[in-house]
Structures are given as structure tokens and as C-alpha cells.
Scaffold this active site. Sequence first.
Site, PDB file in Angstrom:
ATOM      1  N   HIS A  28     -20.459  50.809  89.598  1.00 17.44           N
ATOM      2  CA  HIS A  28     -21.460  51.577  88.853  1.00 17.44           C
ATOM      3  C   HIS A  28     -20.858  52.240  87.628  1.00 17.44           C
ATOM      4  O   HIS A  28     -19.640  52.389  87.504  1.00 17.44           O
ATOM      5  CB  HIS A  28     -22.073  52.657  89.750  1.00 17.44           C
ATOM      6  CG  HIS A  28     -21.091  53.714  90.171  1.00 17.44           C
ATOM      7  ND1 HIS A  28     -20.080  53.483  91.068  1.00 17.44           N
ATOM      8  CD2 HIS A  28     -20.965  55.012  89.801  1.00 17.44           C
ATOM      9  CE1 HIS A  28     -19.369  54.583  91.234  1.00 17.44           C
ATOM     10  NE2 HIS A  28     -19.880  55.524  90.468  1.00 17.44           N
ATOM     11  N   ASP A  59     -21.477  56.044  86.114  1.00 21.34           N
ATOM     12  CA  ASP A  59     -22.033  57.257  86.723  1.00 21.34           C
ATOM     13  C   ASP A  59     -23.438  57.585  86.205  1.00 21.34           C
ATOM     14  O   ASP A  59     -23.661  57.648  84.988  1.00 21.34           O
ATOM     15  CB  ASP A  59     -21.107  58.456  86.457  1.00 21.34           C
ATOM     16  CG  ASP A  59     -19.808  58.342  87.252  1.00 21.34           C
ATOM     17  OD1 ASP A  59     -19.849  57.869  88.404  1.00 21.34           O
ATOM     18  OD2 ASP A  59     -18.746  58.714  86.710  1.00 21.34           O
ATOM     19  N   HIS A 113     -16.875  51.553  87.698  1.00 23.79           N
ATOM     20  CA  HIS A 113     -15.808  51.791  88.668  1.00 23.79           C
ATOM     21  C   HIS A 113     -16.345  51.668  90.087  1.00 23.79           C
ATOM     22  O   HIS A 113     -17.562  51.702  90.329  1.00 23.79           O
ATOM     23  CB  HIS A 113     -15.139  53.151  88.441  1.00 23.79           C
ATOM     24  CG  HIS A 113     -16.065  54.317  88.556  1.00 23.79           C
ATOM     25  ND1 HIS A 113     -16.979  54.649  87.583  1.00 23.79           N
ATOM     26  CD2 HIS A 113     -16.238  55.241  89.535  1.00 23.79           C
ATOM     27  CE1 HIS A 113     -17.658  55.713  87.945  1.00 23.79           C
ATOM     28  NE2 HIS A 113     -17.238  56.096  89.135  1.00 23.79           N
ATOM     29  N   ARG A 144     -14.450  66.292  90.624  1.00 19.12           N
ATOM     30  CA  ARG A 144     -14.849  65.522  89.439  1.00 19.12           C
ATOM     31  C   ARG A 144     -15.706  66.382  88.542  1.00 19.12           C
ATOM     32  O   ARG A 144     -16.597  67.077  89.021  1.00 19.12           O
ATOM     33  CB  ARG A 144     -15.641  64.281  89.869  1.00 19.12           C
ATOM     34  CG  ARG A 144     -15.898  63.323  88.719  1.00 19.12           C
ATOM     35  CD  ARG A 144     -16.755  62.150  89.152  1.00 19.12           C
ATOM     36  NE  ARG A 144     -18.136  62.353  88.761  1.00 19.12           N
ATOM     37  CZ  ARG A 144     -19.142  61.542  89.095  1.00 19.12           C
ATOM     38  NH1 ARG A 144     -18.908  60.470  89.837  1.00 19.12           N
ATOM     39  NH2 ARG A 144     -20.361  61.795  88.687  1.00 19.12           N
TER      40      ARG A 144
END
Length: 274
Positions: free
Chosen positions: A100, A102, A250, A265
Site C-alpha cells: 500500500h 499510506d 510498502h 510512526r
Amino acid sequence: MTTTGLSVTRLTPVLGAEIHGVHLDTIDESGLRQVHDALIAHQVIFFRDQDISVESQMRLGAHFGELVAHPNDPGLEGHPEVMIIHADESSKRVAGESWHSDVSCDSEPPLGSILRIHTLPETGGDTLFASMYAAFDALSATMQAFLEGLTATHDGAPYYRSVNARIGRDDGGRTYPHATHPVVRTHPESGRKALFVNRMFTTQIEGLSRRESDALLAFLFEHIEQPQFQVRFRWAKDSIAFWDNRCVQHQAIWDYWPETRSGYRVTIKGDRPV
Ligand code: SIN
């Protein structure tokens, strides 16, 4: 430590570089400019031995743009824009297990994300990153021209609701972002073209029948996921990965159950893909 010249070691011919000679807690303006330039050049950049605080990580992210909270994750208490990435023995899923970009279902999907992992399993827990420039460049000119005329729907609901069902989180009454984006986007800074469809969020190519759309998306997902477009990052304690969601996808690999992997994150707001 302030920065003068960072050293940059490329990891593959198509994307990824390790950056040395800087500590992100004390990086100066010149260092930040070099980090920015390295991100644009290499699409995903990695740092080692960055024992930085969450506040410092937020400051770093905020240098590149406004930080955004995740649409399906409550975030760190008091800091909703900090996502806790965590898996242990009791986990039923991990974040980012399929390829995907993000939150591509947002009308203005994130520019980039910065992840620090502070707790690691003995082995495993790597993350794969793939260059969507390389994936686009590898297509025939005829396919490129066809795709450049297309737009696709990105819908957060199917994926986020499936996550919630797996972990037993009630999402009744919630709505999730969905948006229409070009299948091929032009990176606003590099000017390069990148494929912008992904397995997690892209549900339909607009203007095609369901069968045609499913077949084309299946081809593109399989094409994008070829290993020659990838770099595989092996984390160590306090490694940081900073990726550009406008040109990189990723996938997190959950091969370490029942061990623990944890980090934080921050996600940086982007603009509408064109
Ligand atoms: C994610 O941000 O998708 C998770 C990546 C990872 O845990 O390596």
C-alpha cells in the site's frame, strides 16, 4: 551534532538509501535540506541509531509538512498524529501487511511517513518498499499511455472494516475516506511519473466494467510487486525509515509471531495527486 555533509549509500539501483553522519535530534537546516533532497532522489531513506524522542520525531516530520492523524487508529494518547506500530503474542494483525501507499483513500494522501522501531524480534520484521517510478517505467509505452488516461477509486472502508472485524473493534456508524485519483500520478517535486494504485485501497478503475477493472487491477498489483522494484529493509533498534508515499509502496512482514516489534510512526499531509 550539527550537519555539514551527510553520506548517502544507495541500496538498490531503483530506490532506497542509508543516510549516515547525522543525528535527527540535533539536525540543522542544512541537514534537513539534505534529508529532503535525499528523500526526493531515493524515495525511501533509512537512518541508524536514532534514539530520538517522540517529540523529536514529530518535530522532524513537521519540518516536511503538517502531521495528520490516522483515520482508523487512535494514536498515542495526547498525540493522535503519532501512530503506535506494535505487535506481540496477543496480536491478531499488524499494520501494513499488504502492499500500500499510506491512506491513499484520502483526497489528499500523505506525502510521507517516518517510522522509528525501538523494539525488535530477534530476526524478521523487515519492511519491503517498492518504487512506483520503476514499476511505471517498466511498462510498455502503449500500456503507459492507456493508464495515463485513467482514474481509480480508493476506498478506506473495506480495508479498515476488515481490520476492525479482526481485532474486535466496533466501527458501527463510522465513515472512512474515499477518493478518486489518477492511476498514474506525477510527483510534484521530481516531476517523474508513478503508478498510484494499491491492493489495500484501490477498488475500481473508473469507466471500466467490474470485470475489466478487476483484471486490470490484478495485473497492476502483480506487476508492482515484482522484486526488481523493491528494497528490503532490515531494522535494528532505533532505525528510522522515511518514505515518500507519492512514489513508494510498502509492506510490513509479520514473520516473527509471537515475538514483539514496536515503534512510532508520524505521517505528513500531502496534496491532491495529479
Ligand atoms: C506501516 O506503516 O504500514 C507499517 C510498516 C512497518 O511496520 O514496517
